[in-house]
Design an enzyme around this catalytic site. Structure first.
Site, PDB file in Angstrom:
ATOM      1  CG  HIS A  23      -2.236  -2.204 -11.352  1.00 31.09           C
ATOM      2  ND1 HIS A  23      -1.067  -2.270 -12.078  1.00 31.09           N
ATOM      3  CD2 HIS A  23      -1.880  -1.732 -10.132  1.00 31.09           C
ATOM      4  CE1 HIS A  23      -0.050  -1.860 -11.321  1.00 31.09           C
ATOM      5  NE2 HIS A  23      -0.527  -1.521 -10.122  1.00 31.09           N
ATOM      6  CG  HIS A  25      -0.752  -1.727  -5.065  1.00 28.98           C
ATOM      7  ND1 HIS A  25       0.475  -2.335  -5.178  1.00 28.98           N
ATOM      8  CD2 HIS A  25      -0.897  -0.968  -6.184  1.00 28.98           C
ATOM      9  CE1 HIS A  25       1.063  -1.956  -6.304  1.00 28.98           C
ATOM     10  NE2 HIS A  25       0.245  -1.124  -6.933  1.00 28.98           N
ATOM     11  CG  LEU A  26      -6.231  -6.118  -2.189  1.00 33.42           C
ATOM     12  CD1 LEU A  26      -6.752  -7.552  -2.254  1.00 33.42           C
ATOM     13  CD2 LEU A  26      -7.345  -5.171  -1.745  1.00 33.42           C
ATOM     14  NE  ARG A  27       0.000  -0.773   0.097  1.00 31.28           N
ATOM     15  CZ  ARG A  27       0.664  -0.414  -0.989  1.00 31.28           C
ATOM     16  NH1 ARG A  27       1.306  -1.307  -1.729  1.00 31.28           N
ATOM     17  NH2 ARG A  27       0.703   0.855  -1.344  1.00 31.28           N
ATOM     18  CE  LYS A 109       3.856  -4.036 -12.027  1.00 32.39           C
ATOM     19  NZ  LYS A 109       3.091  -3.261 -11.073  1.00 32.39           N
ATOM     20  CG  HIS A 146       6.346   0.418 -12.448  1.00 29.73           C
ATOM     21  ND1 HIS A 146       5.455   0.861 -11.498  1.00 29.73           N
ATOM     22  CD2 HIS A 146       7.099   1.499 -12.778  1.00 29.73           C
ATOM     23  CE1 HIS A 146       5.670   2.160 -11.260  1.00 29.73           C
ATOM     24  NE2 HIS A 146       6.662   2.552 -12.013  1.00 29.73           N
ATOM     25  CG  HIS A 184       0.545   2.106 -13.392  1.00 28.67           C
ATOM     26  ND1 HIS A 184       1.757   2.196 -14.011  1.00 28.67           N
ATOM     27  CD2 HIS A 184       0.744   1.360 -12.280  1.00 28.67           C
ATOM     28  CE1 HIS A 184       2.647   1.542 -13.304  1.00 28.67           C
ATOM     29  NE2 HIS A 184       2.058   1.012 -12.249  1.00 28.67           N
ATOM     30  CG  ASP A 257      -1.271   1.896  -9.311  1.00 27.50           C
ATOM     31  OD1 ASP A 257      -0.931   0.973  -8.563  1.00 27.50           O
ATOM     32  OD2 ASP A 257      -0.512   2.840  -9.624  1.00 27.50           O
TER      33      ASP A 257
HETATM   34  C1  NCD Z   1       2.310   1.643  -5.731  1.00 24.70           C
HETATM   35  C2  NCD Z   1       2.350   1.181  -4.281  1.00 24.70           C
HETATM   36  O1  NCD Z   1       2.197   2.020  -3.387  1.00 24.70           O
HETATM   37  O2  NCD Z   1       2.481  -0.018  -4.043  1.00 24.70           O
HETATM   38  N1  NCD Z   1       2.452   3.080  -5.768  1.00 24.70           N
HETATM   39  C3  NCD Z   1       2.061   3.898  -6.782  1.00 24.70           C
HETATM   40  O3  NCD Z   1       2.358   5.078  -6.710  1.00 24.70           O
HETATM   41  N2  NCD Z   1       1.360   3.460  -7.810  1.00 24.70           N
HETATM   42  C4  NCD Z   1       3.351   0.933  -6.514  1.00 24.70           C
HETATM   43  C5  NCD Z   1       3.190   1.098  -8.009  1.00 24.70           C
HETATM   44  O4  NCD Z   1       2.253   0.562  -8.606  1.00 24.70           O
HETATM   45  O5  NCD Z   1       4.017   1.811  -8.612  1.00 24.70           O
HETATM   46 ZN    ZN Z   2       0.564  -0.369  -8.818  1.00 23.60          ZN
END
Ligand code: NCD
Ligand code: ZN
Length: 355
Positions: A23, A25-27, A109, A146, A184, A257
């Site tokens: 899990h 996030h790379l943007r 997702k 989520h 998460h 995450d």
């Molecule tokens: C994540 C994000 O910033 O993209 N933020 C987070 O607090 N975990 C989004 C997510 O996974 O809920």
């Molecule tokens: Zn996340």
């Protein structure tokens, strides 16, 4: 196990089969380029979250995003991005068939609309996507959840438990062949639900939820860099997550995450949710496992169970961690996009051998 004796309590080196992050996030764009090396140094593969702006909702968008990620992998490193699509009210069953056929989209997702960062295009009512969930069940494409209700009358610390009661119990009953990951998890309720659920239900656990309880949000003042969703919970929940992660149950596996936001977006009168841990991810998990004398369980949690659940081969090469304290930099990157990493200016007890 690569070296059970070497991974025992008190060891100064840990040799692990190369872990994966289930899990992440790379943007995109400059941020992607600045954060990807941290992950690619530690993990062989990662499940890439699709909550870009606009979100990654089609296989063709996922293909293009995957190419941008591959182009940003530093020379000399190998990293395989495992793509996901973002479910909306209008995702079609045909897109699920295309996802399966692509070979590079590994899951969809589900964000409840409004639950978290970039979730405004998420699903407004799970009942609206039952046809799509049925298609996912048929094509055997996992659903990543989520798991928080967005009901403003529900206390923010109870949103995971209420989601399980209101929605997840029914989903598990109605889609017995659908593999699902409760992402998460943050509560003993989540850990217990997944433990008792059938084998098609699993969960990821972050390093920060294993290391911090909700006091960290208010330690000496308001701490925006400890704010994420689902929000940190009480110590009893952290203990339950540690027990789940280290208990040798293949339903629980690593998902950082890691969620970068620029400093100004966190240090704000309405700060974004998300904690950046990619710069020290496996090292932080080692710290957490060591707290409960369970370093011998880290390899299975980090490198075996997730691959098994996603029906991908386990990695065969290894990484080495050394017990050597180092100090996390104050920020990652420069200028307006600089990110404040977890433990900024603070020590971490383990370090990658070649760092
Ligand atoms: C994540 C994000 O910033 O993209 N933020 C987070 O607090 N975990 C989004 C997510 O996974 O809920
Ligand atoms: Zn996340």
């Amino acid at each position: 196990m690569t070296s059970p004796a070497g991974n025992a309590a008190g060891a100064s080196r840990l040799v692990l089969i190369h872990p994966d992050d289930w899990h992440l996030h790379l943007r995109d764009g400059k941020v992607l380029a600045s954060v990807l090396p941290d992950t690619a140094r530690r993990f062989a593969r990662a499940i890439i979250m699709p909550n870009l702006q606009p979100p990654v909702t089609t296989v063709e968008q996922a293909r293009a995003y995957r190419e941008r990620i591959q182009a940003a992998v530093p020379p000399g490193l190998r990293f395989d991005p495992l793509m996901t699509l973002y479910l909306t009210d209008s995702t079609s069953p045909a897109e699920i068939a295309r996802a399966k056929a692509s070979g590079f989209v590994h899951a969809l997702k589900y964000y409840p609309a409004g639950a978290t960062t970039n979730s405004e295009n998420g699903v407004t009512d799970l009942k609206r996507i039952s046809g799509v969930l049925a298609a996912m069940e048929i094509h055997d494409v996992p659903l990543l959840i989520h798991g928080e209700v967005t009901d403003a009358t529900i206390d923010v610390f109870d949103r995971e438990a209420v989601f399980i009661e209101r929605h997840l119990e029914r989903l598990v009953r109605e889609f017995p062949g659908l593999r699902m990951v409760l992402e998460h998890i943050t509560t003993s309720t989540g850990a217990q639900f997944v433990t008792e659920a059938p084998g098609n239900v699993a969960a990821t656990i972050t390093a920060h939820h294993l290391l911090l309880n909700r006091n960290a949000l208010f330690a000496g003042g308001l701490r925006p860099h400890h704010y994420c969703l689902p929000v940190l919970k009480r110590e009893q929940h952290r203990q339950a997550l540690l027990a789940a992660a280290t208990g040798g149950n293949p339903k629980f596996f690593l998902g950082t995450d890691s969620a970068p936001h620029p400093r100004h977006a966190k240090e704000s009168d309405c700060g974004c949710a998300g904690i950046y841990t990619a710069h020290a991810a496996i090292e932080l998990y080692a710290e957490a496992f060591e707290q409960v004398e369970a370093l011998d369980q880290l390899e299975a949690f980090a490198s075996f169970y997730g691959a098994d659940f996603y029906r991908l081969p386990r990695n065969i090469d290894t990484i080495t961690l050394e017990r050597r304290t180092w100090t996390v930099p104050e920020q990652i990157g420069v200028g307006p996009e600089a990110i404040v990493p977890f433990r900024a200016n603070q020590p971490v007890a383990w370090q990658l051998a070649d760092a």
